[in-house]
Design a protein around this motif. Structure first.
Motif: not given
Length: 311
Positions: A124-135, A249-250
């Motif tokens: 689950r991602g929380l930040d829409k601004n993830l960069e390539t290295h973070q993925i 959360e679910y």
């Protein structure tokens, strides 16, 4: 709540007996199976041969105690550790970029088991601004957790369920990673780790999810394609997974993802010396009998997704 209370609950009683039956695990012959796989490893000049019993047992369990399947999967595991240093090196969770990612994304394995003895992992991602290295680092952390489980699943599980939350998914995310990286990640999950993937649930699915799924579908094994379910929101999970093991959360009554992620952070910190030592445990292609692994042939993908039209 203490971190220990949200870590892996092990099966016992009737559930443990059922899991052992599903995995074809016969306690009386288990030591012979372990000895056989150890003997095989010692005869492979390109593979490490000093592995912990818990590691070997969980590979045998994940392969239903099929010796030949276990050999193939272990070879692929060590091969991928060599082929993908981006996933299997620099695994110190206290590195600033990994600590930052633990705040921006949650990738924990949940503590409870389903009634059928399956383990659940949430992505689950929380930040829409993830960069390539973070993925890529998110992929790394998922496999760090998987490696810890190879040591700490003392009794084995009957299969694995993955929940992918697409709530923050944007077209830009898929453009930030190459097809090769996605295929590497999926080979690790499907071919290298002893995971019996029984269900994959994509929650908060949108039309964008359909587009992305069609892109990655060629990299997914046919039997797993038939086990993928898409849900518009998290309530669809309740038809498959009891709420008492789902996080709050679910709509569940178990610990929150924040609590479980925090517990895994503590665990991964404890494993820092172990991860460092593990970096040397990989295939040595120069010593492989016959033809060394051709990584271009193994991954078989070129280019990026940038040429694709994603609306």
């Amino acid at each position: 709540m203490s971190s220990d209370s949200v870590m892996l609950v092990q099966p016992h009683g009737e559930l443990l007996a059922k899991i052992r039956e599903d995995l074809h695990e016969v306690v009386s012959s288990r030591e012979n199976d372990l000895a056989a796989i150890k003997d095989w490893l010692k005869k492979q000049p390109h593979l490490p041969d000093e592995m912990e019993d818990s590691f070997l047992l969980n590979f045998l369990r994940g392969c239903s105690f099929s010796m030949e399947k276990c050999k193939r999967k272990m070879d692929m595991y060590f091969t991928m550790r060599t082929a993908c240093p981006e996933f299997f090196t620099n695994r110190d969770i206290t590195r600033p970029e990994l600590m930052d990612l633990m705040i921006r994304a949650q990738n924990p394995t949940l503590p409870g088991l389903t009634p059928g003895g399956r383990r659940i992992t949430v992505c689950r991602g929380l930040d829409k601004n993830l960069e390539t290295h973070q993925i890529l680092d998110a992929f790394k952390i998922i496999m760090m957790v998987a490696d810890v489980r190879l040591r700490e699943e003392t009794e084995g599980v009957a299969g694995h369920v993955f929940i992918f939350d697409a709530s923050i998914l944007l077209p830009s995310h898929i453009l930030k990673i190459s097809p090769t990286m996605i295929k590497k990640f999926l080979i690790c999950l499907q071919e290298a780790y002893p995971l019996k993937v029984k269900e994959v649930h994509v929650v908060n699915a949108s039309p964008l999810v359909d587009t992305i799924y069609n892109i990655v579908k060629p990299f997914i094994k046919e039997k797993i394609k038939n086990r993928i379910f898409f849900h518009k929101d998290y309530t669809g999970l309740h038809e498959y997974i009891p709420v008492d093991i789902l996080p709050s959360e679910y709509g569940g009554t178990s610990s929150s993802l924040e609590e479980i992620t925090r517990a895994w952070l503590v665990k991964l910190k404890e494993y820092r010396p172990w991860f460092k030592k593990q970096e040397s445990l990989k295939a040595n292609e120069a010593l492989r009998p016959g033809k060394p692994t051709d990584y271009d042939e193994l991954f078989g993908v070129n280019g990026s997704f940038r040429q694709l039209s994603i609306d």
